[in-house]
Design an enzyme around this catalytic site. Structure first.
Site, short mmCIF file in Angstrom:
data_model
loop_
_atom_site.label_atom_id
_atom_site.label_comp_id
_atom_site.label_asym_id
_atom_site.label_seq_id
_atom_site.Cartn_x
_atom_site.Cartn_y
_atom_site.Cartn_z
N LYS A 1 34.25 53.06 30.73
CA LYS A 1 35.53 52.06 30.16
C LYS A 1 34.47 50.70 30.57
CE LYS A 1 38.99 50.02 32.84
NZ LYS A 1 38.58 48.19 31.96
N ASN A 2 34.07 50.48 31.73
CA ASN A 2 33.48 48.50 31.29
C ASN A 2 32.38 48.36 30.42
OD1 ASN A 2 36.31 48.28 32.74
ND2 ASN A 2 34.50 47.34 34.48
N ARG B 1 41.85 41.75 28.34
CA ARG B 1 40.94 41.01 28.05
C ARG B 1 39.73 41.61 27.92
NH1 ARG B 1 42.91 37.48 31.36
NH2 ARG B 1 41.28 36.51 31.90
N CYS C 1 46.85 37.43 33.86
CA CYS C 1 45.99 39.67 34.26
C CYS C 1 46.90 38.72 35.49
CB CYS C 1 45.25 39.18 34.24
SG CYS C 1 44.95 41.43 34.85
N ARG D 1 42.42 34.31 36.17
CA ARG D 1 41.32 35.23 35.17
C ARG D 1 40.92 34.42 34.30
NH1 ARG D 1 41.64 41.53 34.71
NH2 ARG D 1 39.38 41.42 34.42
N PRO D 2 40.18 32.98 34.28
CA PRO D 2 40.46 32.49 33.39
C PRO D 2 39.13 32.78 32.67
CG PRO D 2 39.96 31.76 35.35
CD PRO D 2 40.64 32.88 35.57
N VAL D 3 38.44 31.95 31.61
CA VAL D 3 37.53 32.41 30.79
C VAL D 3 36.71 31.61 30.40
CG1 VAL D 3 38.44 34.58 29.37
CG2 VAL D 3 38.87 32.45 28.21
N ASP D 4 36.86 30.24 31.73
CA ASP D 4 36.12 29.05 31.34
C ASP D 4 34.53 29.29 31.24
OD1 ASP D 4 36.51 29.95 34.00
OD2 ASP D 4 35.49 27.97 35.01
N LEU D 5 34.08 30.00 32.21
CA LEU D 5 32.33 30.57 32.50
C LEU D 5 31.69 30.90 31.04
CD1 LEU D 5 31.53 31.42 35.81
CD2 LEU D 5 31.98 28.86 34.63
N ASP E 1 36.67 46.97 42.20
CA ASP E 1 37.57 48.67 41.11
C ASP E 1 37.80 49.16 41.73
OD1 ASP E 1 38.02 46.45 39.09
OD2 ASP E 1 36.22 46.91 37.73
N ILE F 1 36.81 38.67 45.03
CA ILE F 1 36.91 38.87 43.47
C ILE F 1 38.40 38.79 42.68
CG2 ILE F 1 36.09 39.91 41.40
CD1 ILE F 1 33.87 39.56 43.81
N ARG G 1 44.41 53.39 30.82
CA ARG G 1 43.58 52.96 29.95
C ARG G 1 42.20 52.91 30.68
NH1 ARG G 1 43.71 46.76 32.76
NH2 ARG G 1 42.15 47.03 31.48
C1 LIG Z 1 36.06 44.71 31.07
C2 LIG Z 1 35.32 44.57 32.64
O1 LIG Z 1 34.03 44.39 32.27
N1 LIG Z 1 36.40 44.06 33.61
C3 LIG Z 1 35.59 43.94 35.20
C4 LIG Z 1 35.21 42.90 34.87
O2 LIG Z 1 36.10 41.84 34.26
P1 LIG Z 1 35.83 40.61 34.62
O3 LIG Z 1 34.54 40.87 33.76
O4 LIG Z 1 36.76 39.91 33.77
O5 LIG Z 1 35.64 39.89 36.03
P2 LIG Z 1 34.42 38.52 36.19
O6 LIG Z 1 32.96 39.13 37.18
O7 LIG Z 1 34.47 37.68 34.98
O8 LIG Z 1 35.07 37.95 37.37
C5 LIG Z 1 35.08 37.51 38.44
C6 LIG Z 1 35.58 36.69 39.19
O9 LIG Z 1 35.37 35.18 38.15
C7 LIG Z 1 36.60 34.60 37.50
N2 LIG Z 1 36.11 34.02 36.68
C8 LIG Z 1 35.78 34.98 35.35
C9 LIG Z 1 35.35 34.88 34.31
C10 LIG Z 1 35.82 33.10 33.92
O10 LIG Z 1 35.18 32.87 32.80
N3 LIG Z 1 35.78 31.86 34.86
C11 LIG Z 1 35.97 32.58 36.55
O11 LIG Z 1 35.98 32.13 37.21
C12 LIG Z 1 37.39 35.44 37.68
O12 LIG Z 1 39.26 35.37 37.51
C13 LIG Z 1 36.84 36.73 39.00
O13 LIG Z 1 38.05 35.89 39.77
O14 LIG Z 1 34.10 42.64 36.40
C14 LIG Z 1 35.37 42.55 37.31
C15 LIG Z 1 34.58 42.13 38.58
O15 LIG Z 1 33.88 43.20 39.23
C16 LIG Z 1 35.87 44.05 37.43
O16 LIG Z 1 36.79 44.54 38.34
C17 LIG Z 1 36.09 44.48 36.14
O17 LIG Z 1 37.04 45.72 36.37
C1 LIG Z 2 40.74 45.04 36.00
C2 LIG Z 2 39.89 46.30 35.43
O1 LIG Z 2 39.74 45.77 33.85
P1 LIG Z 2 39.37 44.51 33.23
O2 LIG Z 2 38.74 44.32 33.31
O3 LIG Z 2 39.62 45.33 31.81
O4 LIG Z 2 41.03 44.24 33.01
C3 LIG Z 2 39.41 47.56 36.14
O5 LIG Z 2 38.81 48.05 35.02
O6 LIG Z 2 39.70 47.66 36.67
#
Ligand SMILES: CC(=O)N[C@H]1[C@@H](OP(=O)(O)OP(=O)(O)OC[C@H]2O[C@@H](n3ccc(=O)[nH]c3=O)[C@H](O)[C@@H]2O)O[C@H](CO)[C@@H](O)[C@@H]1O
Ligand SMILES: C=C(OP(=O)(O)O)C(=O)O
Length: 422
Positions: free
Chosen positions: A22-23, A94, A118, A123-127, A308, A330, A400
């Site tokens: 999926k991911n 997301r 979430c 789970r911000p997207v600042d990065l 996960d 995480i 999902r």
């Molecule tokens: C669709 C997908 O691939 N989802 C996976 C992806 O989620 P996703 O890509 O959202 O996870 P991230 O690796 O980005 O998140 C890791 C950490 O960084 C933080 N963070 C992330 C981005 C950002 O802009 N700012 C920030 O602070 C998040 O809140 C979290 O605490 O990787 C996660 C960690 O392996 C998995 O659990 C999810 O299943």
């Molecule tokens: C957290 C997960 O997915 P998503 O990042 O799509 O919410 C997941 O696959 O466990």
């Protein structure tokens, strides 16, 4: 709303095919936005998240044909008719934020809704945004949307992620393929899904080195072309089904499973008393002891123990001999399965990011509620070993990320069925 009903009935024996990830698929699909040529993905999983990404790409003007019962996705983004990812779709998933980098790289502008919070964390997207700014994007946050522009196109840059982020690495990697000059991403995520994305982008003509390490170097190219790419095996689905015989007893072969995708997780399973063998077709998992041994785990970015699989591993530890400590590093709120497992008789104390599980001899079936994707499947796994009936409601979370879960476990002898409640 569907429920899954499981009646614990002893050991599981058989074969489970593992789907494409999926991911990985959720980041490969937006890569179509980088080119006006066709992109074909094989080994795609049949999941509601894939349908949501299809809906999002179609809303931008891409065409997505689902072939061979959904296992092949033929994508084409010849002309984008919109550059706006609406809140209505983004809030459902997301991973929608992954259309931002590609649209910006291709056409120099995009408007994407911010995903919002979430269940498992803020789970911000600042990065994602900081990495794209480093590549020359101008961003304006208003009305809950990111309004992004790159007048004259993106340009290569060096960017060091302050923490490892899978999604931000993916967004930056895709954007950098069409940026002018060289981009170096430091402290990049090393997950197999990143490697898979890089391999697909290379098939499309991108110049990328270092995927799978912390430093990825991308030499921007003028355009990307057509490609066909098989989606990598889903290591989280693999790990989940590796736990089924570990919890219920028995021996199950996981078709397509590869140890290097789940090494840290497999090491913990082995430490708990489970045998993991490589076979010509995948991996075979056999429970060797009467009861599992308690093992401690701490989640980390790849190659560490994946967040996960934390919920599913907790389900196994609920009936292990002794006390195990599970640390979640995480996401700040990823123990929502604990109170549901407690309804089945598990003994779990949660303090902040640490859960202490004291194994009990046996769990008892109960009505429980899925709160997120991996929590849902942890309750199903727990139900396999519980006495009596477990009814897991709100299984839309499960859909999902897991295709045909009842069929896959049912084929190994589990008593499990989906009940349509409305
Ligand atoms: C669709 C997908 O691939 N989802 C996976 C992806 O989620 P996703 O890509 O959202 O996870 P991230 O690796 O980005 O998140 C890791 C950490 O960084 C933080 N963070 C992330 C981005 C950002 O802009 N700012 C920030 O602070 C998040 O809140 C979290 O605490 O990787 C996660 C960690 O392996 C998995 O659990 C999810 O299943
Ligand atoms: C957290 C997960 O997915 P998503 O990042 O799509 O919410 C997941 O696959 O466990």
């Amino acid at each position: 709303m569907d429920s899954i009903v499981i009646t614990g009935n002893g050991p599981l024996n058989g074969v489970i095919p593992i789907a494409g990830a999926k991911n990985a698929c959720l980041t490969l699909m937006p890569a179509t936005l980088l080119t006006d040529q066709p992109l074909t993905l094989t080994n795609a999983p049949r999941l509601s998240d894939i349908r949501t990404m299809t809906e999002l790409l179609e809303s931008l003007g891409a065409e997505v044909a689902s072939l061979q019962d959904g296992q092949v996705l033929a994508l084409s983004s010849h002309d984008l008719t919109s550059h706006r990812a609406d809140y209505d779709i983004v809030r459902k998933m997301r991973a929608s934020i992954l259309v931002l980098g590609p649209m910006l790289a291709r056409d120099g502008h995009a408007v994407v809704s911010l995903p919002g919070g979430c269940a498992i964390g803020a789970r911000p997207v600042d990065l994602h945004l900081r990495a794209l700014e480093a590549l020359g994007a101008e961003l304006d946050l208003r009305d809950g949307y990111v309004h992004a522009k790159a007048v004259g196109g993106l340009r290569g840059a060096r960017f060091a992620f302050p923490i490892v982020s899978v999604g931000a690495t993916e967004n930056a990697l895709m954007a950098a393929t069409l940026a002018r000059g060289t981009t170096v991403l430091e402290n990049a995520a090393r997950e197999p899904e990143i490697v898979d994305l890089a391999q697909c982008l290379k098939r499309m003509g991108a110049q990328i080195e270092g995927e799978g390490t912390s430093t990825i170097t991308i030499q921007g190219v003028a355009s990307l072309g057509a490609a066909t790419h098989p989606v990598v095996t889903d290591r989280i689905e693999l790990g989940t089904y590796m736990l089924a015989p570990a919890i219920a007893g028995g021996s199950v072969e996981l078709l397509g499973g590869r140890l290097e995708l789940v090494q840290a997780f497999a090491d913990k399973l082995i430490a708990a008393g489970v045998e993991v063998e490589e076979t010509p077709r995948g991996l075979r998992v056999t429970r060797k002891t009467d009861r599992l041994r308690a093992v401690n785990v701490a989640t980390e970015p790849f190659p560490g123990f994946p967040t996960d699989l934390q919920a599913q591993f907790m389900a196994a530890m609920c009936t292990a001999d002794g006390e195990s400590v599970l640390e979640e590093h995480i996401f700040e709120n990823r123990f929502m399965h604990a109170p549901e497992l407690a309804r089945m008789g598990a003994r779990i104390d949660v303090h902040g990011g640490t859960a202490r599980v004291t194994g009990v001899e046996r769990l008892r079936g109960a009505p429980v509620m899925a709160t997120d994707l991996r929590a849902s499947v942890s309750l199903i796994l727990a139900g396999l070993a519980a006495e009596g009936e477990t009814v897991v409601s709100r299984v839309y979370h499960l859909d999902r990320g897991y295709e045909r879960v009842e069929e896959k476990l049912g084929a190994c002898g589990a008593r499990i069925e989906r009940v349509r409640t409305s």
